[in-house]
Design an enzyme around this catalytic site. Structure first.
Site, PDB file in Angstrom:
ATOM      1  N   ARG A  24       0.866  -1.176   0.000  1.00 30.71           N
ATOM      2  CA  ARG A  24       0.000   0.000   0.000  1.00 30.71           C
ATOM      3  C   ARG A  24       0.901   1.223   0.000  1.00 30.71           C
ATOM      4  O   ARG A  24       2.075   1.149   0.306  1.00 30.71           O
ATOM      5  CB  ARG A  24      -0.874   0.007   1.251  1.00 30.71           C
ATOM      6  N   LYS A  96      -2.739  -8.290  11.644  1.00 29.10           N
ATOM      7  CA  LYS A  96      -4.083  -8.076  12.188  1.00 29.10           C
ATOM      8  C   LYS A  96      -5.076  -7.599  11.138  1.00 29.10           C
ATOM      9  O   LYS A  96      -6.270  -7.656  11.362  1.00 29.10           O
ATOM     10  CB  LYS A  96      -4.045  -7.170  13.420  1.00 29.10           C
ATOM     11  N   ASP A  97      -4.578  -7.147   9.984  1.00 33.14           N
ATOM     12  CA  ASP A  97      -5.483  -6.743   8.907  1.00 33.14           C
ATOM     13  C   ASP A  97      -5.849  -7.892   7.984  1.00 33.14           C
ATOM     14  O   ASP A  97      -6.659  -7.716   7.073  1.00 33.14           O
ATOM     15  CB  ASP A  97      -4.844  -5.610   8.084  1.00 33.14           C
ATOM     16  N   THR A 143     -10.603   6.887  18.958  1.00 26.40           N
ATOM     17  CA  THR A 143     -10.320   5.543  18.450  1.00 26.40           C
ATOM     18  C   THR A 143     -11.534   5.091  17.656  1.00 26.40           C
ATOM     19  O   THR A 143     -12.653   5.421  18.017  1.00 26.40           O
ATOM     20  CB  THR A 143     -10.037   4.505  19.561  1.00 26.40           C
ATOM     21  N   SER A 145     -11.628   1.792  16.918  1.00 27.47           N
ATOM     22  CA  SER A 145     -11.608   0.352  17.151  1.00 27.47           C
ATOM     23  C   SER A 145     -12.677  -0.002  18.187  1.00 27.47           C
ATOM     24  O   SER A 145     -12.657   0.495  19.313  1.00 27.47           O
ATOM     25  CB  SER A 145     -10.214  -0.054  17.659  1.00 27.47           C
ATOM     26  N   ARG A 147     -12.974  -2.746  19.648  1.00 29.85           N
ATOM     27  CA  ARG A 147     -12.269  -3.489  20.691  1.00 29.85           C
ATOM     28  C   ARG A 147     -11.687  -2.548  21.742  1.00 29.85           C
ATOM     29  O   ARG A 147     -11.862  -2.761  22.949  1.00 29.85           O
ATOM     30  CB  ARG A 147     -11.137  -4.303  20.024  1.00 29.85           C
ATOM     31  N   ARG A 148     -10.998  -1.505  21.283  1.00 29.95           N
ATOM     32  CA  ARG A 148     -10.411  -0.565  22.241  1.00 29.95           C
ATOM     33  C   ARG A 148     -11.494   0.180  22.998  1.00 29.95           C
ATOM     34  O   ARG A 148     -11.430   0.320  24.229  1.00 29.95           O
ATOM     35  CB  ARG A 148      -9.519   0.447  21.497  1.00 29.95           C
ATOM     36  N   ARG A 165     -10.414   8.565  12.106  1.00 32.81           N
ATOM     37  CA  ARG A 165     -10.000   7.724  10.987  1.00 32.81           C
ATOM     38  C   ARG A 165      -8.786   8.335  10.308  1.00 32.81           C
ATOM     39  O   ARG A 165      -8.355   9.432  10.631  1.00 32.81           O
ATOM     40  CB  ARG A 165     -11.154   7.584   9.973  1.00 32.81           C
ATOM     41  N   GLY A 166      -8.287   7.612   9.344  1.00 31.71           N
ATOM     42  CA  GLY A 166      -7.138   8.094   8.584  1.00 31.71           C
ATOM     43  C   GLY A 166      -5.908   7.297   8.947  1.00 31.71           C
ATOM     44  O   GLY A 166      -5.905   6.558   9.923  1.00 31.71           O
ATOM     45  N   ASN A 167      -4.871   7.423   8.135  1.00 30.04           N
ATOM     46  CA  ASN A 167      -3.643   6.704   8.455  1.00 30.04           C
ATOM     47  C   ASN A 167      -2.948   7.358   9.647  1.00 30.04           C
ATOM     48  O   ASN A 167      -3.409   8.370  10.159  1.00 30.04           O
ATOM     49  CB  ASN A 167      -2.733   6.588   7.221  1.00 30.04           C
ATOM     50  N   THR A 170      -2.226  11.110   9.474  1.00 32.12           N
ATOM     51  CA  THR A 170      -3.438  11.912   9.563  1.00 32.12           C
ATOM     52  C   THR A 170      -3.934  11.994  10.999  1.00 32.12           C
ATOM     53  O   THR A 170      -4.342  13.052  11.479  1.00 32.12           O
ATOM     54  CB  THR A 170      -4.561  11.277   8.706  1.00 32.12           C
ATOM     55  N   ARG A 171      -3.898  10.863  11.690  1.00 30.77           N
ATOM     56  CA  ARG A 171      -4.431  10.843  13.056  1.00 30.77           C
ATOM     57  C   ARG A 171      -3.605  11.703  13.993  1.00 30.77           C
ATOM     58  O   ARG A 171      -4.145  12.440  14.816  1.00 30.77           O
ATOM     59  CB  ARG A 171      -4.467   9.417  13.588  1.00 30.77           C
ATOM     60  N   CYS A 259     -12.480  -8.421  11.411  1.00 30.90           N
ATOM     61  CA  CYS A 259     -11.545  -7.452  11.989  1.00 30.90           C
ATOM     62  C   CYS A 259     -12.309  -6.327  12.671  1.00 30.90           C
ATOM     63  O   CYS A 259     -11.726  -5.414  13.231  1.00 30.90           O
ATOM     64  CB  CYS A 259     -10.578  -6.913  10.951  1.00 30.90           C
TER      65      CYS A 259
HETATM   66  C1  DPM Z   1      -7.569  -3.439  12.716  1.00 30.43           C
HETATM   67  C2  DPM Z   1      -7.976  -2.551  13.726  1.00 30.43           C
HETATM   68  C3  DPM Z   1      -7.234  -1.370  13.528  1.00 30.43           C
HETATM   69  C4  DPM Z   1      -6.391  -1.581  12.395  1.00 30.43           C
HETATM   70  C5  DPM Z   1      -9.021  -2.841  14.777  1.00 30.43           C
HETATM   71  C6  DPM Z   1      -8.440  -3.038  16.178  1.00 30.43           C
HETATM   72  C7  DPM Z   1      -7.339  -0.128  14.330  1.00 30.43           C
HETATM   73  C8  DPM Z   1      -8.465   0.735  13.810  1.00 30.43           C
HETATM   74  C9  DPM Z   1      -8.587   2.047  14.484  1.00 30.43           C
HETATM   75  C10 DPM Z   1      -8.048  -4.800  12.480  1.00 30.43           C
HETATM   76  N1  DPM Z   1      -6.638  -2.835  11.906  1.00 30.43           N
HETATM   77  O1  DPM Z   1      -7.229  -2.970  16.433  1.00 30.43           O
HETATM   78  O2  DPM Z   1      -9.256  -3.271  17.107  1.00 30.43           O
HETATM   79  O3  DPM Z   1      -7.812   2.402  15.402  1.00 30.43           O
HETATM   80  O4  DPM Z   1      -9.470   2.778  14.053  1.00 30.43           O
HETATM   81  C11 DPM Z   1      -3.938  -1.119  11.925  1.00 30.43           C
HETATM   82  C12 DPM Z   1      -2.854  -0.509  12.625  1.00 30.43           C
HETATM   83  C13 DPM Z   1      -1.759  -1.376  12.485  1.00 30.43           C
HETATM   84  C14 DPM Z   1      -2.181  -2.441  11.697  1.00 30.43           C
HETATM   85  C15 DPM Z   1      -2.888   0.782  13.350  1.00 30.43           C
HETATM   86  C16 DPM Z   1      -3.296   0.677  14.802  1.00 30.43           C
HETATM   87  C17 DPM Z   1      -0.343  -1.201  13.011  1.00 30.43           C
HETATM   88  C18 DPM Z   1       0.007  -2.162  14.120  1.00 30.43           C
HETATM   89  C19 DPM Z   1       0.220  -3.598  13.690  1.00 30.43           C
HETATM   90  C20 DPM Z   1      -5.380  -0.639  11.765  1.00 30.43           C
HETATM   91  N2  DPM Z   1      -3.497  -2.236  11.342  1.00 30.43           N
HETATM   92  O5  DPM Z   1      -3.914  -0.298  15.248  1.00 30.43           O
HETATM   93  O6  DPM Z   1      -2.972   1.638  15.542  1.00 30.43           O
HETATM   94  O7  DPM Z   1       0.961  -3.881  12.737  1.00 30.43           O
HETATM   95  O8  DPM Z   1      -0.358  -4.472  14.352  1.00 30.43           O
END
Ligand code: DPM
Length: 358
Positions: A24, A96-97, A143, A145, A147-148, A165-167, A170-171, A259
């Site tokens: 990406r 995790k993605d 957040t 997420s 889960r969080r 949201r955003g990468n 951005t966040r 996810c």
């Molecule tokens: C998934 C979640 C998030 C990512 C859901 C979760 C976070 C979404 C959000 C499945 N993928 O964790 O409950 O915060 O809105 C993601 C990140 C990374 C991989 C960024 C992050 C980096 C860490 C890694 C987005 N995917 O979680 O802060 O490699 O595990």
């Protein structure tokens, strides 16, 4: 060698193999791909690596909460299309993605040593020195997420939670340059890879917030029939990480969680024992089912020698003891069954329906 091998002729007439890595375009994805590329370069100095960057649906839709976008393989689909069309040979993802069932024809050929899997608090500069406990009442935590949010709402009822949201770039920008959020929660691993470790003001332990399945680990996805590439990347496997992540992914798969459900885990390998704690939550965290199971994952040297490839929750790891892989997978599904017997399905279905209706 398989039919789709690219060869390039160096100036000195030496022929070398070209491996194309899809990524990406986000900075984090580039950094992750580059780190795997440099590992491969060390191990295989004669291979020529080419990096192909593309944008994915997940990168394009920035204004919708991740959990509300229906597309399951948000960040992975375009990259898999490129793999399928032989435009690239390797794709590096955050594990995790990656969904627990990969589309047919693809497999995870390597899981690299996990970074810190925990979530971290990043504060607005005005709140320097504070923690989730000491932030003023009604402070807004960003957040998206589920889960969080579920775990932290329960644990810190005085705080408020808003989507963000955003990468990562951005966040952090939204946090620092506006007054919308007092803090945001991000995975420590992503922050570290971006070189932003200094922004971490608090690491959340399992009593505050358990992590997502596969969090902190990088995965290398390849075409399942591409034996050359599979063998090449398999040396990147980190045994403890593979066993932990297989048990976590088996847990999630058995729960039928994607996810975007409030499911969290915590794993540890101590000697030959592996411990898996898993939990499911209602959106506000009020309902929670959580349990721990353990299992011996004796790492004998009995690797999988049968011609039949063994795949565990999408992962091909022929260099690791097949009985250990089987045990790890069973640990995850056993724990899920335990929670399902206690009513996990209802909690998840309700969470999913409420989230869809929001
Ligand atoms: C998934 C979640 C998030 C990512 C859901 C979760 C976070 C979404 C959000 C499945 N993928 O964790 O409950 O915060 O809105 C993601 C990140 C990374 C991989 C960024 C992050 C980096 C860490 C890694 C987005 N995917 O979680 O802060 O490699 O595990």
């Amino acid at each position: 060698m398989s039919g789709n091998v690219s060869i390039s002729q160096e100036g000195d007439g030496k022929v070398c193999r070209v491996i194309r890595m899809g990524t990406r375009k986000s900075q984090l994805a580039r950094i992750q791909t580059d780190s795997v590329a440099s590992r491969l370069k060390e191990l295989y100095p004669d291979v020529h690596l080419e990096i192909v960057a593309m944008s994915t649906i997940g990168d394009k839709i920035l204004d919708t909460a991740l959990s509300k976008i229906g597309e399951k393989s948000l960040f992975t689909k375009e990259l898999e299309n490129a793999l399928e069309r032989n435009e690239v040979d390797i794709v590096v993802h955050s594990l995790k993605d990656l969904p627990t069932s990969l589309p047919p024809g693809f497999t995870i050929g390597a899981i690299l040593e996990r970074e810190n899997p925990h979530d971290a608090v990043v504060l607005h500069p005005k709140n320097a020195g504070l923690t989730l406990d000491s932030l003023p009442e009604k402070s807004v935590i960003g957040t998206s997420s589920l889960r969080r949010a579920a775990q932290l709402k329960k644990r810190f009822p005085q705080l408020e939670f808003e989507n963000i949201r955003g990468n990562l770039n951005t966040r952090l920008k939204k946090l620092d340059e506006k007054d919308d959020y007092d803090a945001i929660i991000l995975a420590a691993a992503g922050l570290k890879r971006m070189g932003w470790e200094s922004r971490i003001s608090q690491i959340l332990g399992p009593e505050d917030c358990m992590y997502a399945v596969g969090q902190g680990a990088l995965a290398v996805e390849v075409r399942a029939q591409d034996k050359d590439i599979l063998e090449m990347v398999s040396v990147l496997h980190h045994t403890d990480t593979v066993l932990r992540c297989i048990s976590e992914r088996a847990f999630l798969r058995q729960l039928e969680g994607g996810c975007s459900v409030p499911v969290a885990v915590h794993t540890e390998v101590k000697g030959s024992m592996m411990y898996l704690t898993g939990a499911v939550y209602s959106l506000d965290g009020a309902d929670c089912l959580k349990d721990t199971m353990q299992m011996s994952v004796e790492i004998d040297n009995k690797v999988n020698e049968s011609a039949q490839e063994c795949v565990h929750v999408g992962v091909t790891a022929n260099s690791i003891s097949s009985s250990a892989l089987d045990a790890a997978e069973k640990l995850g599904s056993d724990l899920a069954n335990l929670l399902l017997n206690k009513g996990a399905k209802d909690i998840l279905t309700t969470a999913r329906n409420l989230n869809d209706a929001r």
